[in-house]
Design a protein around this motif. Structure first.
Motif, short mmCIF file in Angstrom:
data_model
loop_
_atom_site.label_atom_id
_atom_site.label_comp_id
_atom_site.label_asym_id
_atom_site.label_seq_id
_atom_site.Cartn_x
_atom_site.Cartn_y
_atom_site.Cartn_z
N ILE A 107 -31.36 87.65 -54.01
CA ILE A 107 -32.35 88.20 -53.10
C ILE A 107 -31.87 87.90 -51.68
N ILE A 108 -32.14 88.82 -50.75
CA ILE A 108 -31.64 88.68 -49.38
C ILE A 108 -32.81 88.86 -48.41
N GLY A 109 -32.79 88.09 -47.32
CA GLY A 109 -33.76 88.25 -46.25
C GLY A 109 -33.05 88.75 -45.00
N MET A 110 -33.72 89.60 -44.21
CA MET A 110 -33.07 90.19 -43.04
C MET A 110 -34.05 90.28 -41.88
N ASP A 111 -33.61 89.79 -40.71
CA ASP A 111 -34.38 89.91 -39.47
C ASP A 111 -33.55 90.71 -38.48
N PHE A 112 -34.12 91.80 -37.96
CA PHE A 112 -33.38 92.69 -37.07
C PHE A 112 -33.33 92.12 -35.65
N GLY A 113 -32.25 92.45 -34.94
CA GLY A 113 -32.14 92.02 -33.56
C GLY A 113 -31.07 92.79 -32.82
N TRP A 114 -31.02 92.57 -31.52
CA TRP A 114 -29.93 93.09 -30.69
C TRP A 114 -29.47 92.00 -29.74
N SER A 115 -30.24 91.77 -28.64
CA SER A 115 -29.92 90.62 -27.79
C SER A 115 -30.19 89.34 -28.56
N LEU B 187 -29.29 87.34 -41.54
CA LEU B 187 -29.47 87.53 -42.97
C LEU B 187 -29.29 86.20 -43.69
N THR B 188 -30.14 85.96 -44.68
CA THR B 188 -29.97 84.83 -45.58
C THR B 188 -29.79 85.36 -46.99
N PHE B 189 -28.84 84.82 -47.70
CA PHE B 189 -28.52 85.26 -49.06
C PHE B 189 -28.97 84.19 -50.04
N GLY B 190 -29.83 84.59 -50.97
CA GLY B 190 -30.40 83.63 -51.92
C GLY B 190 -29.96 83.89 -53.35
N ALA B 191 -29.86 82.81 -54.11
CA ALA B 191 -29.55 82.89 -55.54
C ALA B 191 -30.61 82.10 -56.30
N LEU B 192 -31.33 82.76 -57.18
CA LEU B 192 -32.45 82.16 -57.90
C LEU B 192 -32.05 81.78 -59.32
N ASP B 193 -32.21 80.49 -59.62
CA ASP B 193 -32.03 80.01 -60.98
C ASP B 193 -33.40 80.11 -61.67
N TRP C 175 -25.80 95.33 -53.92
CA TRP C 175 -26.76 95.79 -54.92
C TRP C 175 -28.12 95.08 -54.91
N ALA C 176 -28.22 93.94 -54.25
CA ALA C 176 -29.48 93.19 -54.26
C ALA C 176 -30.51 93.81 -53.33
N TYR C 177 -31.77 93.50 -53.57
CA TYR C 177 -32.83 93.94 -52.68
C TYR C 177 -32.80 93.10 -51.40
N VAL C 178 -33.05 93.76 -50.27
CA VAL C 178 -33.04 93.11 -48.96
C VAL C 178 -34.47 93.15 -48.41
N MET C 179 -35.11 91.98 -48.35
CA MET C 179 -36.46 91.88 -47.80
C MET C 179 -36.34 91.83 -46.28
N ALA C 180 -36.77 92.90 -45.62
CA ALA C 180 -36.46 93.07 -44.20
C ALA C 180 -37.73 93.06 -43.35
N TYR D 89 -38.88 85.89 -45.15
CA TYR D 89 -38.97 87.20 -45.81
C TYR D 89 -38.40 87.12 -47.23
N MET D 90 -37.28 86.41 -47.35
CA MET D 90 -36.62 86.30 -48.65
C MET D 90 -37.49 85.55 -49.66
N VAL D 91 -38.07 84.43 -49.21
CA VAL D 91 -38.92 83.64 -50.10
C VAL D 91 -40.15 84.44 -50.51
N GLY D 92 -40.74 85.16 -49.57
CA GLY D 92 -41.91 85.96 -49.89
C GLY D 92 -41.62 87.09 -50.85
N GLY D 93 -40.37 87.53 -50.90
CA GLY D 93 -40.00 88.63 -51.79
C GLY D 93 -39.17 88.19 -52.98
N VAL D 94 -39.28 86.90 -53.33
CA VAL D 94 -38.41 86.38 -54.40
C VAL D 94 -38.68 87.07 -55.74
N GLY D 95 -39.85 87.69 -55.87
CA GLY D 95 -40.14 88.45 -57.09
C GLY D 95 -39.23 89.66 -57.26
N HIS D 96 -38.56 90.08 -56.18
CA HIS D 96 -37.61 91.20 -56.24
C HIS D 96 -36.20 90.75 -56.60
#
Length: 426
Positions: free
Chosen positions: A248-256, A261-267, A304-309, A395-402
């Motif tokens: 599962i991946i978490g993503m926060d958008f930005g420019w300046s 992105l954080t990449f998670g692996a769930l056991d 291929w993983a879902y990205v909680m953005a 975002y990633m933790v909140g979407g860990v069900g994905h």
């Protein structure tokens, strides 16, 4: 006492027995350092100087260096330093490369200065006692405060018929010596010179969240670190991720501000979510971010993983009318709108950390640095700033069900790139 080696008869603490000593004193800024110097050698108000002028053999107020005669006929070298404010960056180098017998820090130091002080006293020889004494009003929980008040307890638990290691954070009591450290809580009742009328007036001018810290010596739970946890509890050595772990991946958008992105692996067997990889870069287009990630080992699950953005990415750009969600989805990312309820998300992350179900690889220094500085102010409000990877983590933790495992029918990353180039997207 330690500077002059003149100890009273009733003193039961440690006594230095060597003739020549090196002592350091630390203040937050130059103003506090100069005030320390005045109190030592000139006195303050009706209070006399701590060190009588007859003992001073050398004094350089500009360099904040002094020498005094001590009771054993030797010389005590005293240096006064700073560790905060505008001087911090320039002054940190002065805390290095010396052997010091005793260090007194006035108010809470930065963690980097404290670590340097620990290094300075560890070079003492056998029967040569080095110590650090800190007098501070700690109104907030910080990594420094936690290093004294908390410890990680390691045990074994039975999980599905197997003995596995478990860790939890437990409190250290005032007066309990642990790993050569001890803290003592001192409140107004210990300050016998304070009169009741003074206490009443002082309390009336305090913020509600400061009262316990200033009257009882207890840091406020409502201010300070958002994640008041020892790094030992949350970090682990990196390991090869088994194929059956879900991603599962978490993503926060930005420019300046950086795109993070954080990449998670769930056991799923243990319920532990590992943050295995981090990415944080500013002022780059989606194409550039994806090109960077394509070359980075650890970002493979982005194929291929879902990205909680961050759901704010759905807003259309004023420039071209396209949302960041649309741009990244066109490039093959499986973006899902994340839950942006910040307070609830923080509590969920904290509970997972305290339960031992959220771990961060030690190869992710940026997110660990964000955790150290992620704090509430005195009113209990979050201080915005360097928190983009932490938002992605939330975002990633909140979407860990994905979270999902890779399947053979997933598109290949290079194929996605070629497909997007053919569509004129890249």
């Amino acid at each position: 006492m330690h500077a002059t080696l003149n100890y009273p008869d009733h003193w039961n603490g440690y006594r230095y027995k060597k003739k020549n000593l090196t002592l350091w004193l630390g203040g937050i800024t130059g103003f506090e350092a100069d005030d320390l110097s005045r109190r030592l050698f000139e006195g303050s108000g009706n209070d006399p100087a701590f060190i009588h002028e007859s003992l001073v053999v050398y004094s350089n107020r500009k360099d904040r260096r002094h020498q005094i005669k001590n009771a054993l006929g030797g010389i005590t070298n005293i240096a006064i330093k700073t560790y905060g404010g505008r001087e911090q960056q320039n002054e940190l180098s002065t805390w290095k490369a010396s052997k010091v017998d005793c260090i007194l820090l006035d108010e809470q130091p930065t963690m980097s200065v404290f670590v340097e002080c620990c290094m300075r006293i560890m070079n003492t020889e056998k029967d040569d006692h080095g110590m650090i004494i800190i007098a501070a009003t700690c109104t907030r929980f910080t990594p420094f405060v936690l290093s004294f008040t908390e410890r990680v307890e390691k045990t074994e638990i039975d999980r599905e018929g197997q003995k596995v290691g478990d860790e939890k954070q437990v409190k250290i009591a005032s007066g309990e010596v642990r790993d050569g450290k001890v803290f003592l809580l001192a409140g107004w009742n210990d300050a016998q010179h304070l009169e009741e009328e003074q206490k009443k007036n002082m309390r009336a001018n305090m913020l509600p969240m400061e009262v316990d810290a200033r009257t009882k010596g207890l840091p406020s739970i409502g201010s300070g670190m958002v994640y008041p946890v020892l790094e030992e509890l949350i970090t682990c050595d990196p390991f090869e991720i088994p194929n059956h772990y879900a991603s599962i991946i978490g993503m926060d958008f930005g420019w300046s501000d950086p795109t993070a992105l954080t990449f998670g692996a769930l056991d799923r067997n243990t319920g532990i979510l590992y943050i295995t990889f981090e990415y944080s870069m500013s002022a780059k287009t989606p194409d550039s971010h994806l090109a960077d990630l394509q070359t980075m080992r650890g970002a493979d699950s982005l194929k291929w993983a879902y990205v909680m953005a961050d759901p704010a990415g759905q807003a259309s750009s004023q420039k071209d009318g396209e949302s960041l969600f649309m741009l990244y989805r066109q490039k093959g990312l499986n973006l899902v709108k994340a839950d942006n309820a910040r307070s609830a998300g923080i509590l969920t992350c904290l509970q997972m950390i305290l339960d031992g179900r959220l771990k961060i690889f030690k190869t992710c220094p940026k997110i660990l640095n964000e955790i150290r500085g992620y704090a509430y102010d005195e009113q209990g409000r979050l201080i915005d700033g360097n928190d983009h990877l932490l938002d992605a983590m939330r975002y990633m933790v909140g979407g860990v069900g994905h979270a999902k495992t890779e399947t053979k029918d997933q598109d290949d990353w290079s194929f996605l790139m070629d497909r997007h180039r053919g569509l004129g997207i890249m």
